[in-house]
Design an enzyme around this catalytic site. Structure first.
Site, PDB file in Angstrom:
ATOM      1  CE  LYS A 169      47.874  27.640 -31.597  1.00 38.80           C
ATOM      2  NZ  LYS A 169      47.214  28.769 -32.235  1.00 38.80           N
TER       3      LYS A 169
ATOM      4  CE  LYS B  24      46.736  23.794 -34.615  1.00 36.97           C
ATOM      5  NZ  LYS B  24      45.528  23.860 -35.419  1.00 36.97           N
TER       6      LYS B  24
ATOM      7  CG  ASN C 188      39.702  33.949 -39.218  1.00 38.10           C
ATOM      8  OD1 ASN C 188      38.698  34.188 -38.566  1.00 38.10           O
ATOM      9  ND2 ASN C 188      40.332  32.802 -39.157  1.00 38.10           N
TER      10      ASN C 188
ATOM     11  N   PRO D 204      36.660  21.634 -39.647  1.00 37.94           N
ATOM     12  CG  PRO D 204      36.960  20.701 -41.765  1.00 37.94           C
ATOM     13  CD  PRO D 204      36.048  21.589 -40.978  1.00 37.94           C
ATOM     14  CG  ASP D 205      43.212  21.879 -36.754  1.00 37.61           C
ATOM     15  OD1 ASP D 205      44.025  21.934 -37.711  1.00 37.61           O
ATOM     16  OD2 ASP D 205      43.423  22.398 -35.655  1.00 37.61           O
ATOM     17  CB  ILE D 206      43.201  22.060 -42.802  1.00 40.35           C
ATOM     18  CG1 ILE D 206      41.802  22.599 -43.105  1.00 40.35           C
ATOM     19  CG2 ILE D 206      43.852  21.492 -44.054  1.00 40.35           C
ATOM     20  CD1 ILE D 206      41.777  23.857 -43.946  1.00 40.35           C
TER      21      ILE D 206
ATOM     22  CE  LYS E  36      20.183  41.384 -48.368  1.00 37.81           C
ATOM     23  NZ  LYS E  36      20.114  42.610 -49.154  1.00 37.81           N
TER      24      LYS E  36
ATOM     25  CG  ASP F  32      39.320  28.502 -34.833  1.00 33.19           C
ATOM     26  OD1 ASP F  32      40.069  27.694 -35.428  1.00 33.19           O
ATOM     27  OD2 ASP F  32      39.750  29.480 -34.196  1.00 33.19           O
TER      28      ASP F  32
END
Ligand code: C5P
Length: 398
Positions: A342, A346, A213, A310-312, A292, A282
Site C-alpha cells: 500500500k 499510494k 466507517n 476521491p482518494d485524499i 427522507k 471509499d
C-alpha cells in the site's frame, strides 16, 4: 500514558486573584499525575484560598513568608528552587507580572523567581480583569517577561468573575496541564505545519440516513496532540467523532469524504507534513435523496448506487510539491505484505499499518511503520504513547 510530569518537582506559586480556587484543582491534578508540588503563596493569595487547603492538597508545607524559620538556613528563596524542574505561577496577577518584569524582590515568591537557576523554566498563567490585561503597562510588562524567557500560558477570553467579559481569564486547569506537559516535550517539529485527517466520514443516503466507517478518531486526535506538543502548528480536519478537540489544535469539522477532500486541498499548500489517519469512505451514494425516503407498505427497499470518493491521500501525494505524506492502513490480515504494497501504491514515504478490529474504538493499539528501508514495529501501547513515538519517527525522517 505515563505523564511527563510524573516525578517532576514543580514549585507552584499562587498570587492574588479569584482564580486561586481553580488552582486547588490544578494542584490536585499535578499530584495525581505523580508530580511533587511545593506551594508558595503571596500574602494576597492567602486572602483567596488558605495555605491549609494548599498544604492538604499538595502534601507539603506551604511557604508564604521570606522569613519562615522552618527552613534551617533561613533561605527559602534559594533552597526551594534548587532541585525543582519548573516554577509555575498560577494565577499570576498584574502586579506579579510587573514585579517579574522589573526584577522586584519584595516577598518570598518574587525573590525566589529572581534567585532561580538560569536553566529553571518559569511559566506563568495570568489571570486578571480584561481592562487590567489590556492596559498598556501590563502589555509592556508581559512583552518584557516574554523577552526574558518566561513562558506565558494564555490568558483566555470569556466571562470574568468581576462580571465583565474579555481577555484575562486564567486558562482552565486542564489547559495549564496540557501546556506544562508540552513544555517537557522535545520540540522535534518546532514551527512545522502539520495537517491531520481523523475520524470516519459519513456519506448521506437521505437527510436522516447514511453510511460510515468504524473509526473513533482516537488515534488521529492523539497524533494531533503529540504533534502540537512537539512544537508543530497543527490543523485537524475531522469527520464526526465524540472526542474533545486537543488543546492548542484548531479543528475543522466535516462530514463527507468530498468535504474532507476539499478542506484538505484548501489547506495543503502551506503544510510541511500531511498525516491521513481518517477512515474515509471509499464510496458515496450516487443517488442520495434530498428528502427522507419513505418506507412503503409493500416493503420495497431503496436501490442504492455508489460512486467512488476521491482518494485524499493519493491526491496530496500526487501534487507537484507534496508535503511529507504519512498514510494509515487498517487491515484484517497479512499486514506486512499489504502494508508494504500500500505504501508503494499510494506513493508515500511512510505508511502506518494496524489491524483494524484490534484498534477500532480501543485505547490501545500496535503499529507497524513501513518506509523505503523496510518495516518497524511499535509494540502494543496506549494510543497517546504510540502517537508520541510516531511523531518522533516522523521528525527523524523529514
Ligand atoms: O486505500 P485505503 O483506504 O486503504 O488507504 C488508507 C489511507 O488512505 C489512510 O491514510 C486514509 O486516511 C487515506 N485515504 C484517503 N482518502 C480516501 C481513502 C483513504 O485519504 N478516499
Amino acid at each position: 500514558m505515563i505523564s511527563r510530569l510524573a516525578g517532576k518537582k514543580i514549585v507552584l506559586g499562587l498570587t492574588g486573584g479569584i482564580a486561586c480556587y481553580k488552582v486547588a484543582d490544578l494542584c490536585r491534578s499535578l499530584i495525581k499525575l505523580g508530580a511533587q508540588v511545593q506551594v508558595v503563596m503571596t500574602q494576597s493569595a492567602t486572602q483567596f484560598i488558605t495555605p491549609v487547603t494548599m498544604q492538604a492538597l499538595s502534601g507539603n508545607v506551604v511557604y508564604t513568608d521570606q522569613w519562615d524559620a522552618r527552613i534551617t538556613n533561613n533561605m527559602p528563596h534559594i533552597d526551594l528552587t534548587r532541585d525543582a524542574d519548573a516554577i509555575l505561577i498560577a494565577p499570576c496577577s498584574t502586579n506579579f507580572i510587573y514585579k517579574l518584569a522589573h526584577g522586584a524582590c519584595d516577598d518570598l515568591l518574587s525573590t525566589l523567581c529572581i534567585a532561580r537557576p538560569a536553566t529553571l523554566p518559569l511559566f506563568i498563567a495570568p489571570a486578571m480583569n480584561v481592562e487590567m490585561w489590556s492596559n498598556a503597562a501590563t502589555q509592556r510588562n508581559v512583552a518584557q517577561v516574554k523577552q526574558d524567557g518566561v513562558n506565558v500560558f494564555g490568558p483566555a477570553a470569556g466571562d470574568q468573575a468581576c462580571g465583565e467579559t474579555g481577555m484575562g481569564r486564567m486558562l482552565e486547569p486542564e489547559q495549564i496541564l496540557a501546556e506544562l506537559e508540552a513544555a517537557f516535550q522535545a520540540k522535534t517539529l518546532a514551527g512545522k505545519r502539520v495537517l491531520i485527517t481523523a475520524g470516519p466520514t459519513f456519506e448521506a443516503i437521505d437527510p436522516v440516513r447514511g453510511i460510515t466507517n468504524l473509526s473513533s478518531g482516537k488515534m488521529g486526535y492523539a497524533i494531533a496532540q503529540a504533534a502540537w506538543e512537539a512544537g508543530a502548528i497543527v490543523t485537524l480536519i475531522s469527520g464526526p467523532t465524540a472526542l474533545n478537540t486537543p488543546y492548542g489544535v484548531p479543528r475543522l469539522q466535516v462530514q463527507s469524504a468530498q468535504q474532507m477532500h476539499d478542506a484538505v486541498m484548501a489547506q495543503i499548500g502551506a503544510q510541511d507534513i500531511f498525516i491521513a489517519v481518517a477512515a474515509v469512505a471509499d464510496w458515496r451514494v450516487a443517488n442520495a435523496s434530498d428528502q427522507k425516503i419513505k418506507k412503503t407498505s409493500e416493503g420495497d427497499t431503496p436501490q442504492l448506487t455508489f460512486t467512488p470518493n476521491p482518494d485524499i491521500l493519493a491526491s496530496v501525494a500526487a501534487l507537484a510539491k507534496p508535503p511529507y505524506c504519512v498514510g494509515f492502513a487498517a487491515e484484517s490480515e497479512n499486514l506486512l505484505a499489504y502494508g508494504a504494497a500500500k505504501r508503494i501504491k499510494k506513493n508515500i514515504p511512510l505508511l502506518v499499518g494496524n489491524i483494524g478490529h484490534q484498534t477500532f474504538g480501543k485505547d490501545e493499539n500496535e503499529l507497524v511503520l513501513f518506509d523505503a528501508d523496510g518495516h518497524q514495529a511499535l509494540p502494543k501501547a496506549d494510543k497517546q504513547t504510540l502517537a508520541n513515538q510516531l511523531i518522533t519517527e516522523i521528525s527523524k525522517r523529514i
